[in-house]
Design an enzyme around this catalytic site. Structure first.
Site, mmCIF file in Angstrom:
data_model
loop_
_atom_site.group_PDB
_atom_site.id
_atom_site.type_symbol
_atom_site.label_atom_id
_atom_site.label_comp_id
_atom_site.label_asym_id
_atom_site.label_seq_id
_atom_site.Cartn_x
_atom_site.Cartn_y
_atom_site.Cartn_z
ATOM 1 N N GLU A 240 54.707 116.114 22.339
ATOM 2 C CA GLU A 240 53.327 116.214 21.849
ATOM 3 C C GLU A 240 52.735 117.525 22.348
ATOM 4 O O GLU A 240 52.423 117.669 23.530
ATOM 5 C CB GLU A 240 52.483 115.036 22.368
ATOM 6 C CG GLU A 240 52.941 113.676 21.868
ATOM 7 C CD GLU A 240 52.375 113.314 20.476
ATOM 8 O OE1 GLU A 240 51.593 114.109 19.910
ATOM 9 O OE2 GLU A 240 52.744 112.233 19.979
HETATM 10 ZN ZN LIG Z 1 52.181 112.535 15.295
#
Ligand SMILES: [Zn+2]
Length: 268
Positions: A240
């Site tokens: 992320e």
């Molecule tokens: Zn995502």
């Protein structure tokens, strides 16, 4: 704060000299890399005329590790697919003498074009893979991938990396899966690759999951990556990158985490 499924995001890339949602340029550059590396493209299915493509290294060998890298499940998380393109541009074809590499570069083309999270039917393409976890049903993209379940399970037998972004964050974090109680060297090395570009998230709750030292560890939801780990992938990760940060920096961080994933597999 929560994520809007339809808020549209667009970023300019200096590296690729285009907008983040420019699918024509993306597909043209991807095609160039496929030809240079002799990657075998296979169209698993189409969504509104746009292919969901699986790219595989030539001449897969049973004696080599098999790993899968995917990106572009959420349309606003554009540095994943562009990061994969950057990663491919740094590869040499000799790599395929050491690893069977499979790639799913763009799994939500309709969301990518719009620059919004969900597909144009209002579905979340990263849910509905692992049954019995939540109420999510496979989306149009999910059905296409699940129809190729055996192929994707074989392709990810030694590891799955999927690259996401978080439009709400200024820092980076990693979902990871290892057959142990705490994050091990696989998780640590991938987070370290991301941490070369961004600060690591402080301990917090993100999307209902506790983040500790930058990790959300062995969290099984109905996502694509959790499904493949449950299906037998030895390790798994979902990176992320913080999409409040500079787009090209995020592209380079996605490219770096993909390279680190390959390096880890080659060293183990
Ligand atoms: Zn995502």
């Amino acid at each position: 704060m929560s994520r809007s499924p339809y808020q549209r995001y667009s970023w300019q890339s200096e590296i690729f000299t285009c907008e983040s949602h420019d699918i024509e340029r993306y597909m043209a550059l991807l095609d160039e890399e496929c030809q240079r590396l002799n990657l075998k493209p296979r169209t698993l299915g189409k969504v509104e005329g746009h292919p969901i493509q699986l790219l595989q290294s030539p001449k897969a060998s049973a004696g080599l590790p098999s790993i899968l890298i995917s990106s572009g499940f959420h349309g606003e998380e554009a540095a994943g697919p562009w990061g994969m393109l950057h990663f491919l541009s740094g590869l040499s074809p000799e790599l395929f003498e050491q690893v069977n590499l499979s790639l799913l570069p763009l799994n939500n083309p309709t969301g990518f074009i719009k620059g919004h999270r969900f597909n144009i039917f209002g579905e979340n393409p990263n849910r509905g893979y692992l049954a019995g976890v939540d109420d999510a049903k496979p989306t149009v993209e999910g059905k296409i991938l699940l129809e190729s379940a055996q192929l994707l399970q074989a392709a990810s037998k030694d590891g799955i990396l999927t690259c996401h972004e978080d439009v709400l964050q200024t820092r980076t974090y990693l979902y990871s899966f290892e057959p142990r109680q705490q994050p091990g060297s696989f998780s640590q090395q991938l987070l370290a690759a991301l941490a070369e570009s961004f600060d690591v998230a402080q301990d917090d709750d993100i999307d209902g999951c506790p983040v500790e030292n930058g990790f959300i560890f062995n969290h099984f939801d109905s996502s694509f990556e959790a499904w493949l780990v449950r299906s037998g992938a030895k390790v798994g990760a979902c990176s992320e990158t913080p999409a409040t940060q500079n787009f090209d920096r995020r592209i380079l961080a996605n490219s770096a985490v993909m390279q680190r994933f390959v390096d880890y597999i080659l060293a183990h």
